[in-house]
Design an enzyme around this catalytic site. Structure first.
Site, mmCIF file in Angstrom:
data_model
loop_
_atom_site.group_PDB
_atom_site.id
_atom_site.type_symbol
_atom_site.label_atom_id
_atom_site.label_comp_id
_atom_site.label_asym_id
_atom_site.label_seq_id
_atom_site.Cartn_x
_atom_site.Cartn_y
_atom_site.Cartn_z
ATOM 1 N N LYS A 173 0.887 -1.174 0.000
ATOM 2 C CA LYS A 173 0.000 0.000 0.000
ATOM 3 C C LYS A 173 0.920 1.218 0.000
ATOM 4 O O LYS A 173 1.389 1.668 1.034
ATOM 5 C CB LYS A 173 -0.868 -0.023 1.275
ATOM 6 N N GLY A 226 6.476 5.111 8.155
ATOM 7 C CA GLY A 226 5.591 6.269 8.175
ATOM 8 C C GLY A 226 5.646 6.947 9.530
ATOM 9 O O GLY A 226 6.638 6.832 10.257
ATOM 10 N N GLU A 248 9.169 1.527 10.967
ATOM 11 C CA GLU A 248 10.168 2.591 10.770
ATOM 12 C C GLU A 248 9.402 3.894 10.838
ATOM 13 O O GLU A 248 8.591 4.183 9.967
ATOM 14 C CB GLU A 248 10.842 2.446 9.399
ATOM 15 N N CYS A 282 13.303 11.038 6.975
ATOM 16 C CA CYS A 282 13.230 10.670 8.393
ATOM 17 C C CYS A 282 14.575 10.857 9.078
ATOM 18 O O CYS A 282 14.639 11.067 10.278
ATOM 19 C CB CYS A 282 12.778 9.227 8.520
ATOM 20 N N GLU A 384 8.374 16.322 15.567
ATOM 21 C CA GLU A 384 8.910 16.162 14.220
ATOM 22 C C GLU A 384 8.199 17.141 13.285
ATOM 23 O O GLU A 384 6.971 17.130 13.203
ATOM 24 C CB GLU A 384 8.681 14.721 13.733
HETATM 25 P P1 NAD Z 1 1.822 8.285 7.444
HETATM 26 O O1 NAD Z 1 2.035 7.510 8.688
HETATM 27 O O2 NAD Z 1 0.757 9.292 7.411
HETATM 28 O O3 NAD Z 1 1.523 7.290 6.238
HETATM 29 C C1 NAD Z 1 2.384 6.223 5.889
HETATM 30 C C2 NAD Z 1 1.588 5.164 5.164
HETATM 31 O O4 NAD Z 1 0.660 4.571 6.066
HETATM 32 C C3 NAD Z 1 0.762 5.690 3.986
HETATM 33 O O5 NAD Z 1 0.806 4.752 2.936
HETATM 34 C C4 NAD Z 1 -0.627 5.775 4.579
HETATM 35 O O6 NAD Z 1 -1.654 5.702 3.650
HETATM 36 C C5 NAD Z 1 -0.636 4.567 5.494
HETATM 37 N N1 NAD Z 1 -1.627 4.603 6.559
HETATM 38 C C6 NAD Z 1 -2.180 5.684 7.169
HETATM 39 N N2 NAD Z 1 -3.064 5.289 8.115
HETATM 40 C C7 NAD Z 1 -3.053 3.940 8.115
HETATM 41 C C8 NAD Z 1 -3.744 2.955 8.886
HETATM 42 N N3 NAD Z 1 -4.614 3.275 9.832
HETATM 43 N N4 NAD Z 1 -3.476 1.657 8.628
HETATM 44 C C9 NAD Z 1 -2.588 1.303 7.685
HETATM 45 N N5 NAD Z 1 -1.916 2.192 6.917
HETATM 46 C C10 NAD Z 1 -2.145 3.499 7.139
HETATM 47 O O7 NAD Z 1 3.250 8.903 7.089
HETATM 48 P P2 NAD Z 1 3.585 9.913 5.903
HETATM 49 O O8 NAD Z 1 3.035 11.237 6.250
HETATM 50 O O9 NAD Z 1 3.267 9.282 4.605
HETATM 51 O O10 NAD Z 1 5.191 9.938 5.989
HETATM 52 C C11 NAD Z 1 5.910 10.790 6.826
HETATM 53 C C12 NAD Z 1 6.370 10.064 8.075
HETATM 54 O O11 NAD Z 1 7.143 8.921 7.708
HETATM 55 C C13 NAD Z 1 7.292 10.898 8.939
HETATM 56 O O12 NAD Z 1 6.917 10.748 10.288
HETATM 57 C C14 NAD Z 1 8.665 10.271 8.713
HETATM 58 O O13 NAD Z 1 9.577 10.429 9.761
HETATM 59 C C15 NAD Z 1 8.307 8.852 8.521
HETATM 60 N N6 NAD Z 1 9.376 8.144 7.818
HETATM 61 C C16 NAD Z 1 10.151 7.266 8.522
HETATM 62 C C17 NAD Z 1 11.189 6.598 7.891
HETATM 63 C C18 NAD Z 1 12.074 5.631 8.628
HETATM 64 O O14 NAD Z 1 12.799 4.887 7.989
HETATM 65 N N7 NAD Z 1 12.040 5.605 9.952
HETATM 66 C C19 NAD Z 1 11.432 6.823 6.528
HETATM 67 C C20 NAD Z 1 10.620 7.732 5.849
HETATM 68 C C21 NAD Z 1 9.587 8.386 6.498
#
Ligand code: NAD
Length: 480
Positions: A173, A226, A248, A282, A384
């Protein structure tokens, strides 16, 4: 208007509901494509396809699985220009970055795990002369890979590649904010001859498409990248059905600059660490901790370099800073700037919306921002922001630097600048983070364990850690 379709069972299809989401080009602020808005029914067909494909894919000899991944890598390479442009338009990042970082890394991910498929091995434990224990590493079945918008194809393939290499079938997804290259990957996977159902991509909103995927009884593991908030929801869901999870999540990473550092490299690399991908990585170093004796000099040079970053049309080769990914994220970061202002922060540069002339005049651009004068406990130094905003804090001793570095709920990465070898090792061990870079930032070797501690993560990706995550260990004891 282009359609961004799901890939299910070897076919590109619209969502069963027939509903679509807007896909916006953030550099111009306009919808340019529509994305399948999937729900539990699409997830159901995708998981069913993955479950059907699993017996055959998991028994496919590793060298053959490896060749399939390599075919996919070559096709991504062939379409590099097309994919880079699509990634840039979808996310607002400079085309140059997509061309030199994002898409090449997607190629590398498939090549790396094509190698891993044939190199993965397991242990044997001879118990004196009485028994032989050996461990099988068996693939899990259908697994979920959920990825964010900041490095769309790069992070999606970082999950898909090891899952497939280890013999699992995938339902992925991708982020609904940047779905375009995932959809193109789906097409390429068909062209590469991956068996139908081995790789399925379901587009749509998190609660509507991601949540039913995580809750699905036939999904054996969830690899998520995410936000910490969503990671928390997924962990709760996974706990109730005992699924394996790898999370992550967010970061608020420190860059520590000691007075004895080689400032000629520390300063430009600190700018790169804070503002790469417009601060939307991130691993970005968003809290810059500087030893007081060199504080003024480092601050002034940082400001000069940050002011020199060129903000502009992501498609222009000279652009350093593109647009933020969406209107919603732009509003969030502008809100954080207001908080920093209210908390009494002194803006050294940036702090406002950036105006870009011409085609991009309605895009979501923010000037790269440095702020000083804020205490470590304030929201600006705790939350963040995930945008082009970094704070500067002085410190007087190594102990204080470590305390400041460790003073958030996050623990993803840290970057440490010093010429003192003993301090480099001592401080690295004392930092609460999963990754420490000494005299560098984001210098990657894909074999190393990647992930965070505290609210930044659970589990490790990368190298054989990813292969272990996507397999279950089974010990077999043979009495001799
Ligand atoms: P997000 O958590 O909003 O979304 C990430 C993914 O999860 C998307 O595909 C989204 O549709 C999905 N999602 C949302 N709600 C969900 C649910 N209830 N169940 C299942 N899936 C769901 O994050 P974002 O805004 O897309 O990305 C930014 C975040 O990602 C920042 O906090 C960043 O630090 C983090 N990030 C972490 C790393 C790492 O390696 N630690 C790498 C990149 C980004």
């Amino acid at each position: 208007m282009q359609d961004v379709l799901n890939t299910i069972d070897g076919r590109q299809v619209a969502a069963i509901s027939g509903e679509w989401l807007d896909d916006v080009d953030p550099a111009i602020g306009e919808t340019y494509a529509r994305v399948a808005s999937s729900d539990a029914r699409d997830v159901e067909t995708a998981v069913a396809a993955a479950v059907r494909a699993f017996p055959s894919w998991s028994r496919t000899p590793a060298p053959e699985r490896s060749r399939a991944l390599r075919r996919l890598a070559r096709l991504i390479e062939r379409d590099l220009e097309k994919l880079a442009r699509a990634e840039s338009v979808d996310s607002g990042k400079p085309l140059t970055a997509a061309r030199t970082i994002d898409i090449p890394r997607a190629v590398q991910n498939f090549d790396f795990f094509a190698d891993a498929a044939t190199q993965f091995a397991s242990e044997a434990h001879p118990t004196d002369e009485t028994a032989l224990n050996y461990t099988l590493r068996q693939p899990l079945g259908a697994v979920a890979c959920i990825s964010p918008w900041n490095l769309p194809l790069y992070l999606l393939t970082w999950k898909i590649a090891p899952a497939l290499a280890a013999g699992n079938c995938v339902v992925a997804k991708p982020s609904e904010v940047t779905p375009m290259t995932a959809s193109m990957l789906g097409e390429l996977s068909i062209e590469a001859g991956l068996p139908p159902g081995a790789l399925n991509l379901v587009h749509g909103l998190g609660p509507r498409a991601g949540a039913p995927l995580c809750a699905h009884a036939q999904v054996k593991a969830i690899s998520f990248t995410g936000s910490t908030r969503v990671g928390n929801e997924i962990a709760r869901e996974a706990a109730s059905s005992f699924k394996k999870v790898s999370l992550e999540m967010g970061g608020k990473n420190p860059t520590l600059i000691f007075a004895d550092a080689d400032l000629r490299s520390a300063i430009p690399e600190t700018v790169r660490a804070a503002f790469s991908n417009t601060g939307q990585i991130c691993l970005c170093g968003s809290r810059i901790l500087i030893e007081r004796t060199v504080y003024a000099r480092v601050r002034d040079e940082l400001v000069e370099r940050v002011r020199a970053l060129r903000i502009g049309d992501p498609l222009e080769p000279r652009t350093d800073q593109g647009a933020l990914v969406s209107r919603q994220h732009f509003d969030k970061v502008m809100g954080c700037l207001q908080v920093a202002h209210d908390e009494g922060g002194r803006v050294l540069c940036g702090g406002v919306r950036a105006r870009v002339e011409g085609r991009c005049s309605d895009g979501f651009f923010i000037e790269p921002t440095l702020i000083e004068g804020l205490g470590p406990a304030c929201r600006t130094n705790q939350d963040e922001i995930f945008g082009p905003v970094a704070t500067l804090l002085p410190f007087d001793s190594e102990a204080e630097a470590i305390e400041l570095a460790n003073s958030t709920r996050y623990g993803l990465s840290a970057s440490l600048w010093t010429r003192d070898l003993s301090r480099a090792h001592r401080a690295s061990a004392a930092l609460h983070s999963g990754i420490v870079w000494v005299n560098c930032w984001m210098f990657r070797d894909l074999r190393t364990p990647f992930g965070g501690i505290k609210d930044s993560g659970v589990g490790r990706e990368g190298g054989m850690d990813a292969m272990r995550f996507f397999t279950e260990a089974k010990n077999i004891c043979v009495k001799l």
